[in-house]
Design a protein around this motif. Structure first.
Motif, PDB file in Angstrom:
ATOM      1  N   PHE A 170      77.512 107.577  94.567  1.00  0.00           N
ATOM      2  CA  PHE A 170      77.762 107.042  93.570  1.00  0.00           C
ATOM      3  C   PHE A 170      79.225 106.366  93.048  1.00  0.00           C
ATOM      4  O   PHE A 170      80.001 107.473  92.857  1.00  0.00           O
ATOM      5  N   LYS A 171      80.074 105.163  92.720  1.00  0.00           N
ATOM      6  CA  LYS A 171      80.751 104.794  92.352  1.00  0.00           C
ATOM      7  C   LYS A 171      80.667 104.878  90.926  1.00  0.00           C
ATOM      8  O   LYS A 171      80.239 104.099  90.586  1.00  0.00           O
ATOM      9  N   PRO A 172      81.217 105.776  89.921  1.00  0.00           N
ATOM     10  CA  PRO A 172      80.808 105.658  88.971  1.00  0.00           C
ATOM     11  C   PRO A 172      81.839 104.831  87.624  1.00  0.00           C
ATOM     12  O   PRO A 172      81.332 104.969  86.637  1.00  0.00           O
ATOM     13  N   SER A 173      82.328 104.576  88.140  1.00  0.00           N
ATOM     14  CA  SER A 173      83.160 102.896  87.232  1.00  0.00           C
ATOM     15  C   SER A 173      83.211 102.595  86.580  1.00  0.00           C
ATOM     16  O   SER A 173      82.464 102.424  85.196  1.00  0.00           O
ATOM     17  N   LEU A 174      81.738 101.787  86.969  1.00  0.00           N
ATOM     18  CA  LEU A 174      80.847 100.934  86.195  1.00  0.00           C
ATOM     19  C   LEU A 174      80.463 101.310  85.096  1.00  0.00           C
ATOM     20  O   LEU A 174      80.090 100.755  83.422  1.00  0.00           O
ATOM     21  N   PHE A 175      79.994 102.621  85.462  1.00  0.00           N
ATOM     22  CA  PHE A 175      78.936 103.703  84.350  1.00  0.00           C
ATOM     23  C   PHE A 175      79.864 103.783  83.376  1.00  0.00           C
ATOM     24  O   PHE A 175      79.402 104.225  82.150  1.00  0.00           O
ATOM     25  N   ALA A 176      81.587 103.125  82.661  1.00  0.00           N
ATOM     26  CA  ALA A 176      82.277 103.901  81.844  1.00  0.00           C
ATOM     27  C   ALA A 176      81.685 103.044  80.760  1.00  0.00           C
ATOM     28  O   ALA A 176      82.740 102.511  79.642  1.00  0.00           O
ATOM     29  N   ALA A 177      80.976 100.920  80.924  1.00  0.00           N
ATOM     30  CA  ALA A 177      81.116 100.624  80.243  1.00  0.00           C
ATOM     31  C   ALA A 177      79.744 101.182  79.502  1.00  0.00           C
ATOM     32  O   ALA A 177      79.266 100.184  78.159  1.00  0.00           O
ATOM     33  N   LEU A 178      79.356 102.353  79.612  1.00  0.00           N
ATOM     34  CA  LEU A 178      78.321 102.734  78.903  1.00  0.00           C
ATOM     35  C   LEU A 178      78.974 103.851  78.349  1.00  0.00           C
ATOM     36  O   LEU A 178      78.051 104.701  77.579  1.00  0.00           O
ATOM     37  N   VAL A 179      79.973 104.302  77.425  1.00  0.00           N
ATOM     38  CA  VAL A 179      80.909 105.505  77.086  1.00  0.00           C
ATOM     39  C   VAL A 179      81.242 105.159  75.403  1.00  0.00           C
ATOM     40  O   VAL A 179      82.366 104.374  76.581  1.00  0.00           O
ATOM     41  N   PRO A 180      80.772 104.529  74.690  1.00  0.00           N
ATOM     42  CA  PRO A 180      79.891 104.314  74.778  1.00  0.00           C
ATOM     43  C   PRO A 180      79.103 103.449  74.766  1.00  0.00           C
ATOM     44  O   PRO A 180      79.817 102.769  74.426  1.00  0.00           O
TER      45      PRO A 180
END
Length: 266
Positions: A170-180
């Motif tokens: 998985f590429k985690p970059s877009l999950f940064a939108a969930l932090v926070p």
């Protein structure tokens, strides 16, 4: 080298090949007709400043017209949700959006495609660049803004399609939108399965999208796409984007190994 699914088509009998050509033509005509009707009705809804259901219904019609019946398992969260799913082919998009009404994060190269790019814009697709790493923060901000609307967002964190026999990293970059995360936002992993037809659906290697499109639409037998809505989780309990990404991948991988569960048709 031809993929296994291409080899199967090359071995069709002449009668099956002709039937497949006719099926492709019929389905293409139906898609064109449904697009024409959906665009007219969409513009009527917009004229009266109403939320239009027609982009979603058009995408649902694409999966039906392609010979794909849609089933679901699990409990789908409908609001304040961020979906993350595995990825087989372009058909995942109408299948997923037809059920959920979601929008997507897509490669910005699609934005310039004739007709397809325009349809993506109507469905509020978020275009991101895989090449411009310096623009990641702007892309994340755009995604965070989209997540606060009434239309849920789906990402395919593998970043590309594959044969469906496993999961790519998985590429985690877009999950940064969930932090926070936005207040009250949940993450719901989705395992998309086509069962024994996965090899036919898969868009892999250097196969042209037109070849994959013909291969799917010329198939004579019905296909079932099952969307397994897995247990959601609150991203606030995870320290960073990599941890959220790893949790999504773990849950989809577990569902894949278990073979999904009981399903119901949409």
């Amino acid at each position: 080298m031809a993929s296994p699914s291409t080899v199967k088509i090359e071995r069709r009998t002449p009668a099956a090949f002709i039937a497949g050509q006719l099926m492709f033509l019929c389905r293409l005509l139906l898609m064109t007709g449904s697009l024409f009707v959906a665009l007219i009705l969409h513009n009527i809804w917009r004229l009266f400043r109403q939320d239009s259901p027609w982009p979603r219904l058009f995408l649902l019609s694409i999966s039906w017209t392609s010979g794909i019946a849609t089933a679901t398992s699990g409990t789908r969260i409908r609001r304040n949700v961020f979906y993350a799913a595995n990825h087989h082919s372009w058909i995942d998009i109408p299948v997923m959006s037809g059920v959920t009404g979601c929008t997507f994060v897509a490669n910005d190269g699609i934005e310039g495609w004739p007709l397809i790019g325009w349809l993506c814009k109507i469905n509020n697709t978020i275009f991101v660049s895989r090449e411009n790493r310096l623009d990641v923060s702007n892309q994340v901000n755009e995604l965070r803004e989209a997540m606060t609307s009434d239309q849920p967002v789906t990402i395919f964190p593998e970043g590309t399609t594959h044969d469906g026999t496993g999961l790519l990293p998985f590429k985690p970059s877009l999950f940064a939108a969930l932090v926070p995360p936005p207040p009250g936002m949940w993450v719901q992993p989705v395992y998309i399965s086509y069962g024994r037809h996965t090899h036919r659906i898969a868009w892999v290697g250097d196969e042209k999208v037109t070849d994959n499109f013909w291969r799917l639409l010329s198939y004579l037998k019905p296909i079932t796409a099952t969307l397994h809505f897995l247990d959601p989780f609150d991203p606030v309990h995870y320290p960073d984007r990599k941890a959220i990404s790893a949790e999504v991948r773990r849950r989809i991988g577990s569902a894949m190994e278990a073979g999904g569960g009981p399903s119901r048709y949409v």
